[in-house]
Structures are given as structure tokens and as C-alpha cells.
Write a protein that holds these residues in place. Structure first.
Motif, PDB file in Angstrom:
ATOM      1  N   THR A 207       0.846  -1.190   0.000  1.00  0.00           N
ATOM      2  CA  THR A 207       0.000   0.000   0.000  1.00  0.00           C
ATOM      3  C   THR A 207       0.881   1.240   0.000  1.00  0.00           C
ATOM      4  O   THR A 207       1.840   1.328   0.770  1.00  0.00           O
ATOM      5  N   VAL A 208       0.542   2.190  -0.846  1.00  0.00           N
ATOM      6  CA  VAL A 208       1.270   3.457  -0.860  1.00  0.00           C
ATOM      7  C   VAL A 208       0.848   4.267   0.368  1.00  0.00           C
ATOM      8  O   VAL A 208      -0.312   4.637   0.506  1.00  0.00           O
ATOM      9  N   VAL A 209       1.808   4.515   1.264  1.00  0.00           N
ATOM     10  CA  VAL A 209       1.491   5.278   2.477  1.00  0.00           C
ATOM     11  C   VAL A 209       2.038   6.696   2.432  1.00  0.00           C
ATOM     12  O   VAL A 209       1.669   7.545   3.252  1.00  0.00           O
ATOM     13  N   GLY A 210       2.934   6.968   1.481  1.00  0.00           N
ATOM     14  CA  GLY A 210       3.509   8.305   1.418  1.00  0.00           C
ATOM     15  C   GLY A 210       4.098   8.595   0.050  1.00  0.00           C
ATOM     16  O   GLY A 210       4.509   7.691  -0.671  1.00  0.00           O
ATOM     17  N   VAL A 211       4.097   9.877  -0.298  1.00  0.00           N
ATOM     18  CA  VAL A 211       4.736  10.355  -1.525  1.00  0.00           C
ATOM     19  C   VAL A 211       5.835  11.318  -1.111  1.00  0.00           C
ATOM     20  O   VAL A 211       5.589  12.256  -0.335  1.00  0.00           O
ATOM     21  N   MET A 212       7.040  11.086  -1.598  1.00  0.00           N
ATOM     22  CA  MET A 212       8.209  11.837  -1.153  1.00  0.00           C
ATOM     23  C   MET A 212       8.754  12.715  -2.276  1.00  0.00           C
ATOM     24  O   MET A 212       8.816  12.296  -3.434  1.00  0.00           O
ATOM     25  N   ASP A 213       9.127  13.942  -1.939  1.00  0.00           N
ATOM     26  CA  ASP A 213       9.732  14.855  -2.906  1.00  0.00           C
ATOM     27  C   ASP A 213      11.111  15.249  -2.397  1.00  0.00           C
ATOM     28  O   ASP A 213      11.244  15.987  -1.435  1.00  0.00           O
ATOM     29  N   THR A 214      12.163  14.747  -3.069  1.00  0.00           N
ATOM     30  CA  THR A 214      13.537  15.054  -2.665  1.00  0.00           C
ATOM     31  C   THR A 214      14.104  16.244  -3.420  1.00  0.00           C
ATOM     32  O   THR A 214      15.182  16.725  -3.112  1.00  0.00           O
ATOM     33  N   GLY A 215      13.379  16.710  -4.436  1.00  0.00           N
ATOM     34  CA  GLY A 215      13.882  17.818  -5.243  1.00  0.00           C
ATOM     35  C   GLY A 215      14.682  17.354  -6.440  1.00  0.00           C
ATOM     36  O   GLY A 215      15.020  18.145  -7.309  1.00  0.00           O
ATOM     37  N   SER A 216      14.992  16.068  -6.511  1.00  0.00           N
ATOM     38  CA  SER A 216      15.750  15.504  -7.622  1.00  0.00           C
ATOM     39  C   SER A 216      14.834  14.595  -8.437  1.00  0.00           C
ATOM     40  O   SER A 216      14.197  13.693  -7.889  1.00  0.00           O
ATOM     41  N   LYS A 217      14.762  14.829  -9.747  1.00  0.00           N
ATOM     42  CA  LYS A 217      13.882  14.033 -10.583  1.00  0.00           C
ATOM     43  C   LYS A 217      14.294  12.572 -10.579  1.00  0.00           C
ATOM     44  O   LYS A 217      13.446  11.670 -10.634  1.00  0.00           O
TER      45      LYS A 217
END
Length: 430
Positions: A207-217
Motif C-alpha cells: 500500500t502506498v502510504v507516502g509520496v516523497m519529494d527530494t527535489g531531484s527528478k
């Protein structure tokens, strides 16, 4: 003694000029102290936060570096659990993390394309997507992590923009990067099937519990999985592809490496401090160059302003130089007089500037400066948004010494040039 009396008299004769010149010295020194405090703090903060993600020392299979671009799963660190226990007993080691780097196929069925059964449609005209749902498949890199230890050590959870980090170390959950979420067109709560291929096919429903944005594609294409689940998917058992060892401070990474090597527990592995691993060495060199350039620019700005002030102070007094030389004062005594005057300007200005720079730096040292959480989202690691300055006696001494030398140089060159002209010509100067 004449030179000192002459210099002291000139300081009180033109009070406005004396104040402006001293203020220029003080401003230059204070600016260098303040800039040095901020840049040192920024450098320390960035490297400390950076090494939260990389570890202070990394352990890998001895041949892993030769094939690291392909994330080989046959070059692993075996028997990780007993190795962790042995590493923890090594003096200076305060934490040990294991990771698994591999590739997976992520897929799910987009049921929004299915034509409802209550809608009267000739099935022969429907596509497979309209009957069974559209299959969405994406091949992407994955990283197996230890959620509780990662949460405490490198604060990956701070990069989560939707949902949350893992609920437990053994949960059948996945945290995906923002780019992967966009490609799959999924969000928190979606069920995914993770498939891996290594001497067979292994799959797991998560299950997807989180979406993460590191700033790097590139980093935002990662799928983060609990280490145990990742191990099952690639059938590694108690093996990992990377072991991160942490000490009290990243600056002690070389000593920590030596301690790990001396212990003999990792004699069959490649043991390297963080700044000797792959691209990290280049990053450190580039970062040091950028910070050095920033500091040089601050010094140059301060020096140019100070030199300009000293130049104007001396050049506007060429008539005075001509009179002194007409009275029989030698050229070198004239130069010495201006240097003595510059010495007094420099001493007073450097003391005031040094104290001012220290006082101005204290709020930066005590309270820091906030760069903004939104700005930090553009960085590949979870950085604290508050940067605290580092004020050192050596930096203050260096700034004072630089200001004093620049003040002397600013007085010497124009006075040397002015003393070379004939006294009659010098006295004609306005």
C-alpha cells in the motif's frame, strides 16, 4: 618618533576624514567576520546533514565499486545481523544501518477505465482496458531501508509531502517518489504490486502510504520499501548491498574507518569514509570550491572598498607631500608617515570592526538563520532549514589581519607614487 607624532596629529586635524577612513576599515573587518561566520556555519551544516544520508563510513562488497552503476545483487554484504552487532562494539561507532539497492517493476490496475456492467454495451466492441482495467507498469529503482532507524538517523520522513512514512519496520507498505507517483498516476492509499526478477519472480502487494519529494527528478523515481520486504523480493536473506556506519561526527570519518578496519570485523569488505565513495568526493570538492569562492568574494568586496578609501585619503594630500619634501623630508620618511597613519587607522578600525563583527555574528550563532522549509525541499536530502553560524577566534584573527594588511597596502602604494613626483608639481595639486 616624528612619524608617530605626525600621524597622530593628522588623525585629529581632519576628523571627518579620520572617522570615514577608520569606519571603512571597521566595516571591511566586520563584513569579513560576519561572512566567515555564516559560510563556516553553512558548510558545517550542509556536510553534517549530507552525511546523515550517506553515513560516515560505508561498507560494501570489495568488488562492488566496479559494478555499482548496475546495482549488482550478487556483490553483497552477507550476515548483516551478526556484523551489525560486531560493528556496534567497535569504539566510536554509534549507529549502523543496512540498505538494499535494486530495481523493481511496479504495476497496478487502473479500474477507472472499466466500463460499468450496468451500461448496455456490445462487449465485442470493448478493449481489454475497458473490460479488465488498464494495466499501468513502471520499472524503477528501489531502496530497502530500516524505517525506524532511518527516521531517527537521516529524517527521510521530512521529505514526505503527502501521507506519512512507514507505520512499522515490517509493514507491507511503500513510500514512492513524486515523479514515480506522477508516472503511475497514483496517490496515497493505492494498492500496488511490486515485482522483482532475480533467479525467479518475486512479488508483493503493498500500500502506498507516502509520496516523497527530494527535489531531484532521479531520486523522485525511487520506491522505498522496508528492508525485510526488500530482502524477500530479491531473495537476499540476511544480506544487504550497503552498510552505513555512524560516529559522533562526520569529521571523524577517517578515524572511524581506521577503527573499523583495525577491529577486523570487516576485513573482507571495502571500508571507506563517506567522502571517498563514488561521486561524493567530487561533490565535496565542488562544495568546498563554492564556499571558498563566496568567502573570497566577500573579502574582495571589503578590500576594494577599503583600498578605495585609503587611496582617496592619500591622493588628496599630494600637496601636503610636496610641502614636506620641499622642507627636506626624504621620500621614505614621507611614505613612513603615511604608513604610520595607516597603522593607527588600521589598529583602531580593526579593533572596532572585530568587535562589531563578533557582536553582529552572535545572533547568527545563537539563533541561526532560517532558509525556509520550502527552499529545502529542492535538495536531495532532508535538510534542517535553520543554519547556525560558527564563530572561531582564528576567523576573527584572520579578518583583523586581512583588514590591517589591506589598510597598509592601501596607504603604501599611493603614497609611494605621490612621493616620486617633484615637490613643485606636488604642491600644485589641489
Amino acid at each position: 618618533m616624528f612619524l608617530i607624532r605626525y600621524a597622530a596629529r593628522n588623525l585629529t586635524r581632519q576628523k571627518v576624514r579620520s572617522v570615514l577612513t577608520t569606519a571603512a576599515v571597521a566595516f571591511a573587518v566586520g563584513l569579513v567576520v560576519l561572512g566567515n561566520t555564516f559560510i563556516n556555519g553553512l558548510g558545517e551544516h550542509t556536510l553534517a546533514e549530507f552525511t546523515r544520508f550517506t553515513g560516515h563510513v560505508q561498507l560494501r562488497h570489495a568488488d562492488y565499486d566496479k559494478e555499482w552503476r548496475f546495482a549488482p545483487l550478487d556483490l553483497t554484504v552477507n550476515d548483516f545481523t551478526p556484523l551489525r552487532e560486531k560493528l556496534t562494539a567497535v569504539p566510536g561507532v554509534v549507529g549502523v544501518l543496512g540498505r538494499i539497492e535494486f530495481s523493481v517493476m511496479v504495476q497496478y490496475t487502473d479500474e477507472s477505465t472499466i466500463v460499468p456492467e450496468d451500461k448496455v454495451v456490445d462487449e465485442s466492441t470493448l478493449t481489454d482496458d475497458q473490460i479488465f482495467g488498464r494495466k499501468v507498469v513502471e520499472v524503477t529503482p528501489a531502496l530497502g531501508v530500516e524505517p525506524s532507524l532511518e527516521r531517527a538517523r537521516n529524517r527521510l520522513q521530512r521529505k514526505v509531502i503527502r501521507g506519512s512514512f512507514f507505520s512499522a519496520d515490517d509493514a507491507k507498505e511503500v513510500v514512492i517518489g513524486a515523479e514515480l507517483a506522477r508516472r503511475l498516476n497514483v496517490d496515497v492509499g493505492r494498492k500496488l504490486e511490486i515485482v522483482s526478477f532475480r533467479e525467479g519472480i518475486f512479488d508483493a502487494q503493498v500500500t502506498v502510504v507516502g509520496v516523497m519529494d527530494t527535489g531531484s527528478k532521479i531520486e523522485n523515481r525511487l520506491a522505498y520499501l522496508p528492508l525485510g520486504l526488500a530482502s524477500q523480493l530479491v531473495d537476499l536473506g540476511d544480506s544487504v548491498t550497503q552498510v552505513q556506519v555512524f560516529g559522533d561526527n562526520y569529521k571523524d570519518s577517517s578515524d572511524l574507518r581506521d577503527a573499523v578496519k583495525a577491529s577486523g570485523v570487516a576485513s573482507h569488505l571495502a571500508v571507506k569514509p563517506w567522502n571517498e565513495v563514488g561521486i561524493f568526493r567530487t561533490i565535496v570538492t565542488l562544495f568546498d570550491t563554492i564556499l571558498g569562492f563566496m568567502l573570497v568574494m566577500i573579502v574582495l568586496v571589503a578590500a576594494v572598498g577599503l583600498l578605495n578609501t585609503m587611496l582617496m585619503t592619500v591622493m588628496e594630500r599630494q600637496r601636503e607631500i610636496g610641502i614636506l619634501m620641499a622642507l627636506g623630508v626624504t621620500r621614505w620618511r614621507v611614505i613612513g608617515g603615511f604608513l604610520a597613519e595607516a597603522t593607527l587607522y588600521g589598529l583602531v578600525g580593526c579593533i572596532i570592526g572585530g568587535l562589531g563583527g563578533v557582536l553582529g555574528s552572535l545572533p547568527l550563532v545563537e539563533h541561526g538563520i532560517t532558509l525556509g522549509a520550502d527552499n529545502m525541499r529542492g535538495l536531495p536530502m532532508a535538510f534542517e532549514p535553520v543554519v547556525y553560524g560558527i564563530l572561531s577566534p582564528a576567523a576573527v584573527g584572520w579578518a583583523i589581519g586581512t583588514g590591517f594588511v589591506v589598510a597598509l597596502l592601501g596607504a603604501f602604494w599611493p603614497s609611494f607614487r605621490a612621493s616620486r613626483i617633484q615637490p613643485v608639481e606636488a604642491m600644485r595639486k589641489i
